[in-house]
Design a protein around this motif. Structure first.
Motif, short mmCIF file in Angstrom:
data_model
loop_
_atom_site.label_atom_id
_atom_site.label_comp_id
_atom_site.label_asym_id
_atom_site.label_seq_id
_atom_site.Cartn_x
_atom_site.Cartn_y
_atom_site.Cartn_z
N ALA A 60 0.86 -1.18 0.00
CA ALA A 60 0.00 0.00 0.00
C ALA A 60 0.90 1.23 0.00
O ALA A 60 2.13 1.12 0.13
CB ALA A 60 -0.93 0.01 1.21
N VAL A 102 -10.09 -2.14 6.58
CA VAL A 102 -10.10 -1.72 5.17
C VAL A 102 -11.51 -1.76 4.61
O VAL A 102 -11.94 -0.88 3.86
CB VAL A 102 -9.15 -2.61 4.35
CG1 VAL A 102 -9.30 -2.32 2.85
CG2 VAL A 102 -7.72 -2.40 4.79
N ALA A 303 -7.94 4.01 6.36
CA ALA A 303 -8.07 3.32 5.07
C ALA A 303 -9.44 3.67 4.51
O ALA A 303 -10.44 3.59 5.23
CB ALA A 303 -7.94 1.81 5.28
N GLY A 304 -9.44 4.02 3.33
CA GLY A 304 -8.33 4.33 2.45
C GLY A 304 -8.95 4.94 1.21
O GLY A 304 -10.15 5.18 1.09
N MET A 323 -3.93 0.89 -3.18
CA MET A 323 -4.55 1.47 -1.99
C MET A 323 -3.66 2.56 -1.41
O MET A 323 -2.45 2.37 -1.26
CB MET A 323 -4.81 0.41 -0.92
CG MET A 323 -5.42 0.99 0.35
SD MET A 323 -6.11 -0.25 1.48
CE MET A 323 -4.63 -1.10 2.00
N LEU A 325 -3.28 4.80 1.99
CA LEU A 325 -3.67 4.98 3.38
C LEU A 325 -3.45 6.44 3.76
O LEU A 325 -2.41 7.03 3.44
CB LEU A 325 -2.83 4.08 4.29
CG LEU A 325 -2.95 2.57 4.00
CD1 LEU A 325 -1.90 1.81 4.81
CD2 LEU A 325 -4.34 2.08 4.34
#
Length: 428
Positions: A60, A102, A303-304, A323, A325
């Motif tokens: 990520a 998530v 997240a996210g 992704m 964060l």
């Protein structure tokens, strides 16, 4: 890389990285012992956008620059909160420990994007806004008194377990229209969920059932409550959508508000600048709460966002489906926007609300929800200090333990002592 090897690598002075990928493991004790020092190392060695590795070797990006975080949260087309876009789904097992954090695609205000998200906001936000702030404050005063009555005669208490964790969910239960006797059961379900222990899955089932029950109750007999006002919205919503939105509102308002209370009380008990608050200085309570949102925000990493297409952010190439964060705590401390920082410390941010504690942009925490959280947290602290003006820590401040999470920052306990007093609801 294991937590121990990451810690030992950090002790040598560098920001630990995975030897094969060059990514920073998003785990280890430094995230809950000294996160700001770790973020400064990340910024120095990796820049404002950091390649990180989640448990299970899941990649990520962690956005720790203030400007870059503002860019991501301000562009819902390029960086939507649409977890269905994630390019790692083939590699995510069903029991992945961060899956609850998530999320998965589901029909709620928190897990939808674009027009579908705005449809949920149009129903949820006005309902939140209609909660009477004066009635909420009065209710919070009564709830705080009730909780304090449970321990005020002992002369000592754990303010996390016995006060801060219970206050937000009991207040939210009232706002939702739960019967008084059902509030503690909802609070138990939320605590078991937050603890993430062996009974977390069973607690989730009970939590879901409790939201189904209050929805059915308000459909049959509407009242002056948040659920009834959601049901009164003219848009068509299924029962599943209502339940998911109720769960999202309650979950988002529970632990962050509890940690806002706990972190603010900790600050006032450990920092001489806030000593006046312990003598009834109400202004100091607000200053402490605002400083916590900057320096010790309950949600450290959120997240996210997921990239809708290939792009660049700072000096990093972001691929479609990656992704991102949101490093809320790290961005708050970015020296590019805080030039007057001296070794990572600065005075209270009186009145300055340009922090990322509630995120930003289209997917931010709704403004009415922020206001409700502020009323719950501030009233809780003020009643506590009014009732127990001489509270003091039972352990040295350095012995207080933080929740072992890179994402959330709260105390696991806050043991205090005080002069025993009588309960206001009866003799004790």
């Amino acid at each position: 890389m294991t937590i121990s090897s990451a810690a030992s690598s950090a002790a040598t002075g560098g920001c630990p990285v995975h030897p094969e990928t060059g990514a920073v493991p998003l785990s280890g004790p430094r995230f809950h012992t000294d996160p700001q020092h770790l973020y400064r190392e990340m910024r120095r060695e990796h820049g404002p956008v950091v390649s990180v590795e989640l448990p299970g070797n899941v990649p990520a990006w962690l956005v720790i620059g203030y400007r870059e975080l503002h860019q991501v949260t301000s562009d819902p087309e390029l960086f939507p909160r649409d977890v269905s876009l994630w390019n790692q789904w083939p590699n995510i097992p069903e029991d992945w420990p961060l899956l609850p954090m998530v999320g998965q695609p589901r029909p709620s205000i928190y897990f939808t994007a674009g027009a579908e998200h705005r449809r949920h906001v149009a129903m949820v936000e006005p309902a939140l806004e209609s909660v009477d702030p004066f009635e909420l404050r009065r209710t919070c005063e009564e709830l705080a008194d009730r909780l304090i009555d449970g321990f005020c005669g002992r002369g000592e208490a754990d303010l996390v377990a016995e006060f801060a964790v219970a206050m937000p969910v009991l207040a939210l239960a009232w706002a939702l229209g739960f019967p008084d006797e059902d509030g503690p059961r909802l609070a138990w379900s939320m605590k078991a969920l937050a603890d993430g222990g062996a009974d977390a899955q069973a607690a989730y089932g009970r939590y879901y059932e409790q939201m189904q029950q209050v929805l059915a109750s308000k459909k049959a007999r509407p009242g002056n409550d948040l659920v009834s006002r959601m049901l009164a919205h003219p848009g068509p919503f299924s029962d599943e959508e209502y339940v998911q939105d109720l769960m999202a509102v309650t979950a988002a308002g529970h632990l962050p508000t509890a940690d806002w209370i706990g972190n603010s009380v900790r600050l006032m008990l450990t920092d001489d600048r806030f000593a006046a608050a312990l003598g009834g200085g109400r202004r100091s309570v607000g200053e402490a709460m605002n400083e916590v949102l900057w320096e010790d925000t309950p949600t450290q990493i959120l997240a996210g966002r997921w990239a809708a297409r290939d792009t660049r952010l700072a000096d990093k190439v972001i691929r479609a489906g990656d992704m991102l964060l949101l490093g809320l705590a790290a961005a708050n401390a970015d020296p590019h926007v805080r030039q007057h920082l001296v070794d990572g410390v600065e005075p209270a941010h009186t009145g300055n609300s340009a922090h990322f504690a509630f995120s930003y942009g289209e997917y931010r925490c709704p403004f009415p929800a922020q206001q409700l959280a502020e009323i719950i947290a501030r009233t809780s602290i003020e009643v506590l200090l009014d009732r127990l003006p001489d509270i003091d820590l039972m352990v040295p401040a350095q012995n207080l333990v933080r929740r072992p999470s890179a994402f959330l920052r709260g105390m696991t306990s806050l043991p205090v002592r005080f002069t025993p007093v009588r309960a206001v609801g009866g003799t004790q």
